[in-house]
Design an enzyme around this catalytic site. Structure first.
Site, short mmCIF file in Angstrom:
data_model
loop_
_atom_site.label_atom_id
_atom_site.label_comp_id
_atom_site.label_asym_id
_atom_site.label_seq_id
_atom_site.Cartn_x
_atom_site.Cartn_y
_atom_site.Cartn_z
CG HIS A 228 -0.55 -0.51 2.48
ND1 HIS A 228 0.61 -0.11 3.08
CD2 HIS A 228 -1.13 -1.42 3.31
CE1 HIS A 228 0.73 -0.75 4.24
NE2 HIS A 228 -0.31 -1.54 4.40
CG ASN A 274 -1.51 2.20 9.17
OD1 ASN A 274 -0.76 2.87 8.44
ND2 ASN A 274 -1.06 1.53 10.22
CG ASP A 301 -4.87 -2.81 3.52
OD1 ASP A 301 -5.05 -3.83 4.21
OD2 ASP A 301 -4.34 -1.77 3.97
O1 DOR Z 1 -5.85 0.01 7.48
C1 DOR Z 1 -5.30 -1.05 7.72
N1 DOR Z 1 -5.98 -2.09 8.20
N2 DOR Z 1 -3.99 -1.16 7.52
C2 DOR Z 1 -3.30 -2.23 7.92
O2 DOR Z 1 -2.11 -2.26 7.74
C3 DOR Z 1 -3.97 -3.36 8.61
C4 DOR Z 1 -5.39 -3.39 8.29
C5 DOR Z 1 -6.19 -4.26 9.22
O3 DOR Z 1 -5.78 -5.38 9.51
O4 DOR Z 1 -7.28 -3.84 9.63
ZN ZN Z 2 -0.69 -2.62 5.99
#
Ligand code: DOR
Ligand code: ZN
Length: 427
Positions: A228, A274, A301
């Site tokens: 990402h 994230n 993601d």
């Molecule tokens: O936004 C995110 N959600 N970024 C991540 O790196 C992990 C993921 C999650 O597992 O919810």
């Molecule tokens: Zn991630």
């Protein structure tokens, strides 16, 4: 299994509509085909692409089956046009050992809607301290390792992981986030975060890790995959590293191709993710980097979350958004309609490159006689309105709720079997 004919389809959106005959899971003929006993799917001139491959999916099983299971996530994947997904290791228990990865793979096979490839954790418990048993998991079939959700931030651990990955011929996928620079971070560090009073997540926290890891990968002679990518600076670093021959690949999410931190003005945690949503300038750079191949592919993601983890105050909410059932449409909106990619390009970023990065032999293949029939049929002109509650996922945390988007997945075919048809899971 009955033979299958996809009637009136346009491979890669090129030429006049043609027919594709699939027998025993393989493309048997392309052109004017005839097979009396075959099942027929009417393509209506739709675009035929190789089945999509997602290098970055959170299926939440084991541990958070209240938000997604391998069955519901597989259904979402099939409906989104995917024929293979990589299930991230940040489950509970963590997929840092042979037992968990074997369970995920077996459950994926039982469900049978999409090839589910377990991602193995790089470090025990995703704690970044001790390397997990990469060799044992690789022997069990794991091709991609990642601590995603966390960064492998210790440079010595990352160096060792890269060295092992080279020996095992697997790939390390890094969630690039220098944790010392993102303590308490809630939003992209910039004007918008200041205005909203949210602690900033600086672009340099991502860029510094990507730069470091490109150097480490080169030193180890290993391959690196960057998860990402979200900033202009990361695209610059990737361009530099690739130009000097570093074996690095990278993915961008659909949400980072469309959304900006201006969405945060409502404080609706559905927009919390994230890495965070960045600026309009970053979005523009990411689109161009994807078109040019500086960023290799799109990965969702896909991150399902429970209502209580999203419907709460911003700082308490978990980061992440659903992606599997909207990815194709966001790519059409941001890359095809803008003229940045043609359908060959979509095949490249959604299927061929991700399959290549993960070393899948039977996915992302050309649409040719003799090739495995892992295919996706897309109506490029149809539009639809996003309704999270109607998704196959248990969770409904989509930032695209209510948007009218172009591009509809008409059918998905996994080794000659129709898995999704007309927006429904096929019987
Ligand atoms: O936004 C995110 N959600 N970024 C991540 O790196 C992990 C993921 C999650 O597992 O919810
Ligand atoms: Zn991630």
């Amino acid at each position: 299994m009955k033979p299958l004919i996809l009637k009136g389809v346009r491979p890669y959106g090129e030429g006049d509509p043609t027919d594709v005959l699939i027998r025993d899971g393989v493309i048997a003929a392309i052109g004017s085909v005839d097979d009396e006993g075959a099942r027929i799917v009417d393509g209506g001139g739709a675009v035929l692409l190789p089945g999509f491959v997602d290098l970055h999916t959170h299926l939440r099983e084991p541990g958070r089956e209240d938000t997604e299971t391998i069955a519901t996530g597989s259904a979402a994947a099939a409906l989104g046009g995917y024929t293979a997904v990589f299930a991230m290791a940040n489950t509970d228990p963590v997929a840092d050992n042979e037992v968990v990865v074997t369970h995920v793979a077996r459950r994926g096979r039982e469900v049978g809607l999409v090839d589910v490839h377990p991602v193995g954790a790089v470090t025990v418990g995703l704690e970044g301290v001790k390397l997990a048993e990469l060799g044992t998991m690789a022997k069990a079939g794991v091709r991609v390792f990642s601590d995603d959700g966390h960064c492998v931030h210790d440079p010595l651990i990352m160096r060792r992981a890269l060295e092992y990955s080279k020996a095992l011929d697997v790939v390390i996928a890094q969630h690039a986030e220098e944790p010392r620079l993102t303590v308490g971070a809630q939003a992209h560090e910039g004007e918008q975060a200041s205005r909203l009073g949210l602690q900033g997540w600086p672009a340099s926290a991502e860029e510094s890790i990507v730069a470091r890891d490109c150097l480490l990968a080169r030193h180890a002679g290993a391959r690196l995959h960057v998860c990402h990518v979200s900033t202009t600076g990361t695209a610059d670093v990737l361009r530099w590293a690739k130009a000097r021959g570093t074996e690095v690949s990278a993915e961008v999410t659909p949400h980072h191709l469309l959304l900006t931190d201006e969405r945060l003005a409502t404080y609706d945690p559905v927009n919390k993710v994230n890495p965070p949503l960045r600026t309009a300038a970053d979005v523009e750079v990411l689109r161009r980097a994807l078109a040019e191949g500086v960023i290799d592919c799109v990965a969702t993601d896909h991150a399902p979350h429970a209502v209580q983890d999203k419907d709460c105050e911003w700082s308490a909410a978990r980061p992440g958004m659903l992606g599997l059932q909207t990815a194709l449409s966001i790519v059409v909106e941001t890359m095809v309609r803008t003229g940045l990619l043609d359908w060959r390009g979509v095949a490249r970023v959604m299927s061929e490159r991700p399959a290549g990065i993960a070393g899948l032999a039977d996915q992302g293949r050309p649409i040719e006689v003799g090739e495995p029939a892992n295919l996706t049929l897309v109506d490029p002109d149809a539009t639809w309105t996003v309704r999270g509650a109607e998704f196959a996922s248990i969770a409904a945390n989509t930032p695209f709720e209510g948007m009218e988007l172009p591009g509809v997945v008409v059918a998905t075919v996994l080794r000659g079997r129709v898995t999704a048809l007309g927006g429904r899971i096929a019987e």
